[in-house]
Design an enzyme around this catalytic site. Structure first.
Site, short mmCIF file in Angstrom:
data_model
loop_
_atom_site.label_atom_id
_atom_site.label_comp_id
_atom_site.label_asym_id
_atom_site.label_seq_id
_atom_site.Cartn_x
_atom_site.Cartn_y
_atom_site.Cartn_z
N GLY A 47 43.07 29.76 32.85
CA GLY A 47 42.17 30.61 32.09
C GLY A 47 41.93 31.90 32.84
O GLY A 47 42.10 31.95 34.07
N GLN A 52 37.61 39.57 35.08
CA GLN A 52 38.35 39.20 36.29
C GLN A 52 39.51 40.16 36.57
O GLN A 52 40.03 40.18 37.68
CB GLN A 52 38.91 37.78 36.17
CG GLN A 52 37.83 36.70 36.22
CD GLN A 52 38.45 35.32 36.17
OE1 GLN A 52 38.78 34.83 35.09
NE2 GLN A 52 38.63 34.70 37.33
N CYS A 103 38.33 28.79 40.73
CA CYS A 103 38.31 30.07 40.02
C CYS A 103 39.23 31.04 40.73
O CYS A 103 39.21 31.12 41.96
CB CYS A 103 36.87 30.61 40.01
SG CYS A 103 36.68 32.17 39.13
N LEU A 104 40.03 31.77 39.95
CA LEU A 104 40.95 32.75 40.55
C LEU A 104 40.20 33.84 41.30
O LEU A 104 40.77 34.51 42.15
CB LEU A 104 41.84 33.36 39.48
CG LEU A 104 42.81 32.37 38.81
CD1 LEU A 104 43.52 33.05 37.64
CD2 LEU A 104 43.80 31.82 39.81
N HIS A 145 33.50 27.83 31.47
CA HIS A 145 33.77 28.57 32.70
C HIS A 145 34.19 30.01 32.38
O HIS A 145 33.65 30.96 32.95
CB HIS A 145 34.88 27.84 33.48
CG HIS A 145 35.30 28.53 34.74
ND1 HIS A 145 35.13 27.99 36.00
CD2 HIS A 145 35.92 29.73 34.93
CE1 HIS A 145 35.61 28.84 36.90
NE2 HIS A 145 36.10 29.90 36.28
N GLU A 146 35.15 30.15 31.45
CA GLU A 146 35.68 31.49 31.15
C GLU A 146 34.64 32.37 30.47
O GLU A 146 34.51 33.55 30.80
CB GLU A 146 36.94 31.40 30.27
CG GLU A 146 38.11 30.64 30.91
CD GLU A 146 38.46 31.10 32.30
OE1 GLU A 146 38.26 32.29 32.62
OE2 GLU A 146 38.92 30.25 33.09
N HIS A 149 32.13 34.08 32.64
CA HIS A 149 32.57 35.34 33.27
C HIS A 149 32.14 36.55 32.44
O HIS A 149 31.93 37.63 32.98
CB HIS A 149 34.10 35.36 33.40
CG HIS A 149 34.64 34.58 34.57
ND1 HIS A 149 34.32 34.88 35.87
CD2 HIS A 149 35.52 33.54 34.63
CE1 HIS A 149 34.96 34.05 36.69
NE2 HIS A 149 35.69 33.22 35.96
ZN ZN Z 1 36.85 31.78 36.89
#
Ligand code: ZN
Length: 198
Positions: A47, A52, A103-104, A145-146, A149
């Site tokens: 995701g 991000q 998380c990236l 989660h996404e 953001h």
């Molecule tokens: Zn994330």
């Protein structure tokens, strides 16, 4: 193919509230989504939210890997590459479960995060068409989660107990954590176990 630079925790864009997309049919939005698909798959992750990649818009891309989807919902087959524009999530009941997320934007780290098990999703798809559906399990966790953001929220801010938060290389030494390993937008190699109680 264009790979976009991924912001890490501490960058102000990750704590900002993103703006709605005014015109989902603007070709620039489709280009953004295609570049986000490339960036997510290259990372690799499952995701990615536009903030991000330093774009303050309410756009999320994701997929649900085969074997991660709940049997009842997707027949276990997973969900293909998808995009959500201006998504709105609504919990369908108060039931939550706990699973490990990565998380990236926090590379190499993970923690146990409570999330609603079942949510309603309303959004525009990548063609700008509105749709609504209900999702559960890993799919529901991933979208929570996404979409967080888009409101400037990173998963550690959702944790009840920071003792499960840390660097994967250190956490892997702790047997008790390996039962509930689950990655959200983190790297594929972290996805070694089952998502919480299904
Ligand atoms: Zn994330």
């Amino acid at each position: 193919m264009a790979l976009l630079k991924i912001a890490r925790m501490g960058h102000p864009i990750l704590s900002s509230v993103a703006d709605p997309v005014d015109d989902p049919t603007d070709p620039a939005i489709l280009t953004l989504i295609e570049n986000m698909f490339d960036t997510m798959l290259d990372a690799p992750g499952v995701g990615l939210a536009a903030p991000q990649v330093h774009v303050p818009l309410r756009v999320v891309v994701y997929y649900v890997p085969e074997g991660r989807a709940t049997e009842a919902e997707e027949g276990g087959a997973g969900v293909d590459l998808s995009a959500l524009i201006n998504p709105v999530l609504t919990p369908l009941d108060a039931d939550t479960d706990m699973a490990r997320e990565a998380c990236l934007s926090l590379p190499g780290m993970s923690g146990l995060v409570p999330r609603f098990k079942r949510i309603g999703v309303q959004a525009l798809d990548l063609t700008g068409k509105p749709f609504a559906r209900e999702v559960s399990g890993y799919h529901a966790r991933l979208l929570q989660h996404e979409c967080d953001h888009l409101d400037g929220i990173l998963y550690p801010m959702r944790m009840d107990d920071l003792t499960s938060f840390g660097y994967n290389e250190e956490l892997s030494l702790r047997e008790s954590d390996t039962d509930d390993q689950a990655s959200v937008d983190g790297p594929e190699e972290d996805m070694t176990g089952e998502v919480g109680a299904e």
